[in-house]
Each structure stands twice: as C-alpha cells, then as structure tokens.
Design a protein around this motif. Structure first.
Motif, PDB file in Angstrom:
ATOM      1  N   GLY A 192       0.812  -1.204   0.000  1.00  0.00           N
ATOM      2  CA  GLY A 192       0.000   0.000   0.000  1.00  0.00           C
ATOM      3  C   GLY A 192       0.849   1.259   0.000  1.00  0.00           C
ATOM      4  N   VAL A 193       0.748   2.067  -1.036  1.00  0.00           N
ATOM      5  CA  VAL A 193       1.504   3.316  -1.153  1.00  0.00           C
ATOM      6  C   VAL A 193       0.705   4.429  -0.481  1.00  0.00           C
ATOM      7  CG1 VAL A 193       2.593   4.934  -2.751  1.00  0.00           C
ATOM      8  CG2 VAL A 193       2.451   2.495  -3.340  1.00  0.00           C
ATOM      9  N   GLU A 194       1.314   5.099   0.505  1.00  0.00           N
ATOM     10  CA  GLU A 194       0.653   6.169   1.237  1.00  0.00           C
ATOM     11  C   GLU A 194       0.980   7.523   0.595  1.00  0.00           C
ATOM     12  OE1 GLU A 194       0.277   4.505   5.771  1.00  0.00           O
ATOM     13  OE2 GLU A 194       2.183   5.468   5.218  1.00  0.00           O
ATOM     14  N   ILE A 195      -0.034   8.178   0.048  1.00  0.00           N
ATOM     15  CA  ILE A 195       0.144   9.471  -0.613  1.00  0.00           C
ATOM     16  C   ILE A 195      -0.376  10.579   0.294  1.00  0.00           C
ATOM     17  CG2 ILE A 195      -0.476  10.881  -2.605  1.00  0.00           C
ATOM     18  CD1 ILE A 195       1.367   8.553  -3.288  1.00  0.00           C
TER      19      ILE A 195
ATOM     20  N   PRO B  12       5.496   6.760 -11.493  1.00  0.00           N
ATOM     21  CA  PRO B  12       5.133   5.665 -10.589  1.00  0.00           C
ATOM     22  C   PRO B  12       4.095   6.125  -9.564  1.00  0.00           C
ATOM     23  CG  PRO B  12       7.529   6.025 -10.680  1.00  0.00           C
ATOM     24  CD  PRO B  12       6.878   7.215 -11.298  1.00  0.00           C
ATOM     25  N   THR B  13       3.370   5.190  -9.012  1.00  0.00           N
ATOM     26  CA  THR B  13       2.399   5.513  -7.965  1.00  0.00           C
ATOM     27  C   THR B  13       3.079   6.211  -6.794  1.00  0.00           C
ATOM     28  OG1 THR B  13       1.082   3.573  -8.561  1.00  0.00           O
ATOM     29  CG2 THR B  13       0.700   4.514  -6.385  1.00  0.00           C
ATOM     30  N   GLU B  14       4.329   5.823  -6.496  1.00  0.00           N
ATOM     31  CA  GLU B  14       5.044   6.361  -5.339  1.00  0.00           C
ATOM     32  C   GLU B  14       5.394   7.847  -5.484  1.00  0.00           C
ATOM     33  OE1 GLU B  14       5.759   1.932  -5.259  1.00  0.00           O
ATOM     34  OE2 GLU B  14       5.528   3.493  -6.771  1.00  0.00           O
ATOM     35  N   THR B  15       5.232   8.405  -6.673  1.00  0.00           N
ATOM     36  CA  THR B  15       5.492   9.836  -6.852  1.00  0.00           C
ATOM     37  C   THR B  15       4.234  10.564  -7.294  1.00  0.00           C
ATOM     38  OG1 THR B  15       6.321   9.442  -9.095  1.00  0.00           O
ATOM     39  CG2 THR B  15       7.943   9.501  -7.319  1.00  0.00           C
TER      40      THR B  15
ATOM     41  N   ALA C  49       5.647   9.811  -2.070  1.00  0.00           N
ATOM     42  CA  ALA C  49       4.807   9.149  -1.070  1.00  0.00           C
ATOM     43  C   ALA C  49       5.528   9.120   0.263  1.00  0.00           C
ATOM     44  CB  ALA C  49       4.476   7.730  -1.522  1.00  0.00           C
ATOM     45  N   ARG C  50       4.736   8.935   1.348  1.00  0.00           N
ATOM     46  CA  ARG C  50       5.368   8.765   2.656  1.00  0.00           C
ATOM     47  C   ARG C  50       6.095   7.437   2.707  1.00  0.00           C
ATOM     48  NH1 ARG C  50       1.758   9.639   7.867  1.00  0.00           N
ATOM     49  NH2 ARG C  50       1.942  11.776   7.070  1.00  0.00           N
ATOM     50  N   GLY C  51       5.566   6.432   2.040  1.00  0.00           N
ATOM     51  CA  GLY C  51       6.182   5.109   2.032  1.00  0.00           C
ATOM     52  C   GLY C  51       5.107   4.062   1.840  1.00  0.00           C
TER      53      GLY C  51
END
Length: 889
Positions: free
Chosen positions: A170-173, A302-305, A364-366
């Motif tokens: 789970g990517v936390e945005i 990416p989802t993480e950004t 993302a936070r992580g």
C-alpha cells in the motif's frame, strides 16, 4: 521553476474556492443528469458527516465510477481520513487483503453494491455505510458545505500495487503530494473551469484519482459506465455527447480509439494524456493526425510519486526526438520534481543512462506497515551537496539532449496496459498452489504493437493428485484456482506445464532459457495442440474470434482468448459480436470467466436456445440491412464471401441460419410457409419495419420469396427480392442404389446432399457416395474424414436436407403469390428452370445468367461477378410490372 508552497489543506481549499466561485457550474455529469458544484458540496458534506461520526482509522471506497464515488472520496479528504480504493472488479481475496493490510474499518459504497460487499467483509468488524444521493440529501435538508479538517501531515489515500514478495503493498500518498499534482494538472494540462474530463478508469488504478478529483481544478467530471475504459465505441460516444475536453488513456486504449473512424469526430478534445506504458511513435503520430486540434501528451510516473511525474507534449508534425526503438520520450519532470540517474549501487552517476530516481514535492510517505520495503525504495542521497530524499523507481532512463527516455526495468516489474505488475508476485502465487513445485514467470512481446503477454512455465509437485489432474487441462485448473487471488490483468496469458524447469549454474530458475524456448514456440505455432470446433455454436464463435483478433489461421477451441493476444478492449468487441450473433445478453466479465471457445459455447448453450439469433452477421457496417438465405442445409457461412463483396459501406448483410441446426429445434412439421414465418421473427429483431432487401440462393430463393410474400401480406414494404441460382443444379441421372433407404436410393439426392457439404456434385468422393451410401449413417461415415465441421452438426444438416429438399409450392399457393416487390432472378450456368418459370404464376421479374455454375458463383474468382450482378439489382431503379425477360450477365 519551483512551485509555490502547498499547504495540506490546499487541495480541499481549491474545491471550496470553485464551490464559491461557480456554485451552479457542473461538477459531475452522468447519464442520470448534471450535479452542480453546490449540490456536490452537499453530497460531500453528507459523506463527511458519515465518516466523522464513525471515526474510522481508514475508509474503503467500494465503487464503480459514479457521482457517489466523487462525493465519498472528497468526504474522506475533507475529514483528513485516508481512503483505500477497492475496485469491485478485483478478486474477493485481494479485496479482503487490502482491507486488512490497509487498516480499513469503514467502507463507503452505493446501495446496489452493498450486498456484494457484505459477503466480502462477513465475519469482520468492518462497518458499511451508503452514500445518499443528492436528491435524498435535499429532501432531508441534510448537508451544507464540507469543512476542511485535514491534519497537515494527513494521508490522502493508500493505493495498493503489485508487490515482489507476493503480497500487494500500500503506497501512502500525503495530502501535500496530491495537492501539488492537482495544481500541476491544472496548469500543465490546462484542466480548469469549463473543462470536462471523463472518469472511466477503475478506482484502484492511480491515474483514476485525478479523473474523479478533477473538481479541484474547477473542471467537470463526466462519469462513465463501469466498462467504459475498455469500450472504445462507447467512450467516443461519451466524449461527443458530453463535449469532453480532456481524456487520459493507456496506449492500448488509444490504439483502439484510433482504429475507430469516429474518433476524429471528437473535436471537443483539447488534450489527450497517454500514460501507464510506453507510447510508440507510430501510435503517437496516428493520434496527432486524427486529432489535429488537440494536444497529445505522453505522461510518466510511478504511484510512489503521485500519478504524473514527467510529461512530453508530442510535436506537430511528430518530428521531435524519438528513441531508436520508436518510442515517445517521457520528457521532463513536472514542476517541483527532479529526476536523477543512479548507478547499479543506487548512487548518483554522471552517465547518460541509469536507474531513474525521483525527488521533490510529490513523493509518497512510504508503504503502509512495510518499513523495510519503504527504506529500500525511498532513500537519501547527496545531490549537489544536499542530502535529498528520493524514490528509486527501478526504471532505466536515458538523457538525450535534455529529454528523458524510458529504457526498461532493472527488476522483474513490468507495466502491461497501464497496470504495474510484479512478476514475482505472480510466481509466488503460483508456487503457493498445492500442485506447483516451481514456476518461472516472464513476458513475451506480441510483436504487433500490443501489450506483452504474461507467460508462466510450471513444474508440478510430484505429489499432485493424479486423478484430479486427468479431469481437465492442468493449466486450466491452475488458472481457475489463482483467479481468486490475482486480478484478471495479472493472470498469465499462457501457463505451460514442464517436467523440469531449467536451472542456472547457481540453481535458480533460468528465465532466459524459458524465454528463448517460448520465442521458438511462437515461431512454430503448429506444434501446439489444435482442437477443432465441434458444434455449430463453436464454429460461429471461432469465426467471431478470428474476426475480432484478426487471426488468419484457425483458432483452437481450447486456447485462451488472452493467449491469442486478446485484451480487455478486444473482449468488449468480442462480447458485442457475440450479442449480435446470438441475440443473448453477455457481460464483458464473461470473457474472463469463459476465456476459450469451448467454455463460451457451453455458457451460451446453457441459455434458452430459443433466444439465440439465427440471423448471422456476415459482413458490412452500413445503414441498410440485407438478408440472405443459403441453399439446402441452411448453413449461411458459404454466403460470407458474397456478403463481403456486396456490403461495401452501404449494407449490413445477415445470413439466416435454418431452424433445425441448433439442438432442440424441431422441424417435423416444417413447410416453406412455416420456415418463412419463423425467419421473419429473426428479421424483425434486426429491422422491425421495411423496406426490406432479401436475397435467396438456391433452395434459399424459395424461402426469401415466401418471406417477401408474408411481409407484404402483413402490410410491410419489400423493396428488392433477388433470387440467386433458384434452379436446381444439373445432375446426371444414374441407376438407383439397391438396398438403400428412402431417398438414398436416388443417386441425384446423394450427390445433392454431398454438394451441401463440399460445394460440388462430382469428383471421386462424390462418385463413391453416389454408388455406395445406403442411408444417413453410411453417408456421414463415408464423408467423416473430409468434413470441416463436427459430425453432430453434419447430422443435423443432413436431416434438414432430407426434410426440405423436395419442398415445393402447390399450383394454387404459387398462383396466389404475386409480389409488389421488384424481383430479379440471377441464374447460374447449366441450372434447371426455377420455381417461378411456370404457368402457375404471373410474377414479373427481370433476369440474367452468370457464366459460372451453381456452386462456382459463390467462390473466387466468380463471386466478384456475382456480387456485381447483385449490387446492380439492389441499386437499379425500380420498374413495376416489367415483363419477364432474360439476358446474359
């Protein structure tokens, strides 16, 4: 340029700004009407009240695209509670995992999905709440303006992506990252007041967030139907109907849109953003050419950004930089982000090629509850003397003349049709199957510009249940089992069972060797097992598959639709074709459940045969239906070449399959009159009223003539009736066969029956049949090895020929049938007289004779001459009561 500082509440503040500035402007548009910003504000406030009262840790959103989804997402954002998108199309086990791993304790959903959701969360402490419709809020007086109560460091949403350990992560945005992205979308992609964007992407996909949160920019959200993202025709219709200005697509969908001529009519589009996977220069140029007034932008991230991290506007004409592979660059980072190239150790490098690391305001936070994975991917590096937090993407980039180009992956992660997929997750799921000992998973390029296919090679556990393994295909069983754990886009297109998987010297599975073996197999497709269609339904489905997938070679009934290159968009096309062919409702999801011809045939046969359409689409997409009847046996596929030649852009040609070819269809009491009456029901499903155009070939000429008579009797107008080769073919008289049954004593009947299957009455096999066959069973046995269809279908065709071959009008019946329609007889060379060449009728017609015989007129090269004669008969001016005449065509 550096973006201005974004506060956590900026995202919600932007919505409130537009709510105050344009309360009556459209916020959401759907088939149910338009919801203004003011009304949407009430819906959001109502959703916020529900969330605030429940005080959840995390909110799940279980929705298909809808106004209620927009309200629920904003309600969570205003409450400062993170939401987790839960796509209803995902397997239940995956949804349960995301609920548990995401700390979800409240799920918002519409009333129509509540029942499904209750089954998923049964036995848990998760609460469910429904979002009220705007009309219900107004009626109760509840809801006013939402209040921004989000904490400065609140998480906006948690989005689950494929994970290399076998479990999604789970990517936390954070709010700030999402706020920055929406601000850039507003300026960089010109999305703002007066603009309209379609929301059609499933909500668990990161790009869906900027579709349904577009109200932050002042734009209107056009909500599509659940399957809109894979239905190019419906998507084009939505764009035109709602005058959509912005559209985001994956290249697979863009390709499908560009294949639709009507895409060029989407003149309201100002911008099309393509992302999720590499965009080919060829496809980019095609899109630029079809939409000259729109900006075509390639986006990457990416989802993480947080959704979009870089962009590249395609120039006009497309003569800007492109890689040697013919792929559009990913361009430059969005404002507030920076790209860094890293070496194999993850350290900054001066090389022009390296792993892309991203730093800036959108990180993302992580990963939720995955600290080790967070530390591995989110790292601190010294950039220009300053410690900088950046995300290691695993994507390889190359910097050419200041522009970034995508060059592949450093690991086993791939992107297929916009979905990020960890191949190791698929491998782990396979290796957790009780029968699988080892698995190797990789991708293979299809070579046609379509997304690569996922291939899995499996080594079985020696303790697998032998009895079960012999009940059906091993790959089919394994695929069925893992379908409950992986979303459909992660299911392998091909699973191959091997005795042993090759190993590298270190003992690992040798993926390179498996990949090379798969490429060799692709070069020799005939080595794979081919299973021919066994029933009429399977034959019709096989033809639809070949047309949909544009395959020239025969399709095995046991091969997966997706293994042949099918994707979700092709699935929609196939479903539409199946609906048109069989006249039965079929959801798109059925293609994923019934992914082979054999499975689909069983599913269709489970329906009531009476509702199957016997009017088979043969060719053409024009506005004018033309109905064709085949000869004895009633199987209309031999009319396809003729239909394709006459359809052009004006006609849609349908072949009427005879009643009696499907299981359960009784022909005991059939006559020409009864056959025509049944066929009129089929015709009117497609064309309720005239004027009608009817074509009958051979025996079918009698049916077409009778259909015309009955339609005119019912008060309908029949424009043209074309009787093609209505006379019987010339067959030499021979002595009767001693000891044969009924009609099988007559050699002319056996040769005529033979011609129904083989299109000729002569030749060594025909001579053998005429001399030796004594009944139906012996006929079918004599021709079995040469038949291209299943013997059960051949049996039904044979019974139909036995019943109908001598159907004739009585003198009185024919005398009573004097049509007002224009009739043309097109004779075949050498045929006997037709049923209209008799003193019993005064029907007026024109006629001509072709140079080819009864069977040749439907085959190349003669079919083109036949088509020319038919087109002339369809288009020439009508002359009433023209005396009978004869000419050479």
């Amino acid at each position: 340029m550096n973006a201005p500082s974004i506060t956590t509440s900026d995202l919600c503040g932007q919505f409130l700004h537009h709510l105050a500035a344009q309360p009556d402007a459209p916020a959401v548009m759907s088939r149910d009407g338009v919801i203004s910003f003011q009304s949407m504000g009430r819906m959001i406030a109502a959703a916020q009240q529900i969330i605030t009262a429940a005080k959840p840790r995390t909110v799940g959103l279980y929705f298909t695209p809808s106004p209620a989804l927009v309200a629920a997402a904003w309600g969570a954002l205003f409450s400062g509670v993170a939401y987790v998108p839960l796509a209803p199309t995902y397997p239940e086990d995956r949804i349960r995992y995301m609920i548990g791993a995401g700390d979800v304790d409240l799920i918002l959903t519409p009333a129509e999905l509540r029942g499904d959701l209750e089954e998923i969360v049964a036995g848990t402490d998760v609460s469910i709440a429904e979002i009220p419709a705007v009309a219900d809020i107004a009626a109760t007086g509840g809801g006013d303006t939402p209040r921004d109560t989000a904490a400065p460091d609140a998480i906006a949403f948690v989005l689950y992506t494929s994970g290399s350990t076998g479990a999604p992560k789970g990517v936390e945005i954070p709010h700030a990252s999402l706020a920055h992205q929406m601000r850039w979308i507003s300026s960089g992609l010109d999305l703002g007041p007066g603009a309209r964007i379609v929301h059609k992407t499933p909500i668990s996909f990161d790009a869906a967030q900027w579709e349904f949160l577009a109200n932050a920019t002042g734009a209107a959200v056009v909500v599509g139907d659940p399957d809109l993202y894979r239905d190019p025709e419906a998507l084009i219709d939505a764009v035109i109907t709602h005058q959509v200005t912005h559209l985001q697509v994956v290249p697979t969908l863009l390709q499908a849109l560009c294949e639709e001529p009507t895409f060029s009519a989407c003149t309201s589009l100002r911008l099309v953003a393509s992302g999720g996977e590499s965009l080919s220069s060829r496809l980019g140029a095609t899109a630029v050419g079809m939409l000259p007034a729109a900006r075509i932008v390639n986006v990457y991230g990416p989802t993480e950004t947080t959704i979009n991290s870089s962009f590249y506007p395609l120039p006009r004409p497309l003569d800007g930089p492109a890689s040697a592979a013919g792929v559009v660059p990913i361009g430059l980072p969005v404002d507030g982000l920076a790209f860094h190239l890293l070496d194999e150790a993850g350290e900054p490098t001066d090389s022009a090629t390296g792993e892309i690391g991203i730093s800036g305001l959108q990180l993302a936070r992580g990963y939720r509850n995955r600290p080790e994975e967070t530390d591995r991917r989110f790292v601190t590096r010294v950039i220009n003397g300053t410690p900088t937090r950046l995300y290691r993407t695993g994507d390889v980039g190359e910097l050419i003349d200041g522009i970034f180009h995508f060059r592949g992956r450093t690991d086993s992660q791939v992107k297929i049709r916009g979905h990020r997929i960890e191949l190791d997750e698929i491998r782990n799921v396979l290796e957790n199957h009780k029968w699988v000992r080892h698995a190797g998973v990789f991708t293979v390029d299809r070579g046609n510009g379509d997304a690569p296919r996922i291939v899995a090679h499996v080594e079985l556990n020696p303790h697998a249940d032998e009895d079960v393994l012999h009940t059906q295909g091993l790959a089919e069983i394994i695929t069925s089992d893992i379908a409950g754990m992986l979303p459909h886009y992660m299911l392998p297109d091909v699973i191959r069972i091997l005795d042993d998987l090759p190993r590298t010297p270190s003992g690992k599975i040798d993926i390179r060797a498996l990949h090379e073996a798969e490429l060799v197999r692709a070069d020799h497709p005939d080595e794979d097992t081919y299973i021919a269609p066994a029933t009429l339904v399977e034959h019709q489905l096989a033809q639809l598959w070949q047309e949909t997938l544009q395959h020239d070679s025969p399709v095995s009934t046991a091969t997966s639709f997706f293994a042949l290159g099918g994707n979700s968009i092709a699935a929609v096309r196939l479903v539409k074709n199946i609906r048109a062919r069989f006249g039965v409702p079929l959801p798109v999801q059925a293609i994923f459940e019934h992914d082979t011809i054999a499975k689909q045939a069983r599913a269709l046969s489970a329906e009531n045969t009476a509702v199957f359409s016997r009017a088979v689409p043969l060719a053409g997409k024009g506005d004018n239906p033309v109905f064709l009847w085949s000869g004895l046996g009633g199987y209309p596929m031999n009319l396809r070449a003729l239909a394709e030649s006459i359809a052009g852009t004006s006609y849609r040609c349908y072949g009427l399959q005879a009643h009696g070819l499907n299981d359960g269809e009784d022909i005991e009491d059939d006559t020409i009159v009864v056959m025509a009456r049944r066929d009129i029901e089929q015709v009117r499903r497609i064309q309720p009223h005239g004027p009608y155009n009817l074509i009958g070939y051979s025996f079918g000429a009698r049916i077409a003539f009778e259909v015309a008579h009955q339609l005119e009797t019912q008060g309908e107008t029949v424009d043209r009736v074309i009787l093609l080769a209505p006379g019987s073919p010339s067959i030499q008289q021979e002595p009767a066969t001693p000891g044969a049954d009924g009609r099988y004593r007559e050699t002319w009947f056996k040769r005529l029956l033979f011609s129904v299957f083989f299109g000729r009455t002569d030749g060594p096999l025909a001579d053998s049949v005429a001399a030796t066959v004594t009944g139906r069973d012996s006929f079918l046995k004599a021709v079995a090895s040469d038949l291209e269809i299943d013997t059960s279908l051949a049996d039904r065709i044979t019974r139909l020929v036995e019943k109908t071959c001598e159907f004739e009008y009585t003198f009185t019946e024919l005398a009573d049938r004097n049509l007002a329609a224009a009739i043309t007889i097109i004779r075949a060379a050498g045929d006997d007289y037709s049923f209209l060449d008799t003193a019993a009728t005064n029907v007026s017609y024109t006629s001509g004779t072709l140079d080819a015989n009864h069977y040749q007129i439907l085959r190349t090269p003669h079919v083109e001459h036949t088509a020319s004669a038919v087109i002339a008969a369809l288009t020439k001016p009508t002359i009433n009561k023209l005396p009978k005449e004869n000419s050479r065509v």
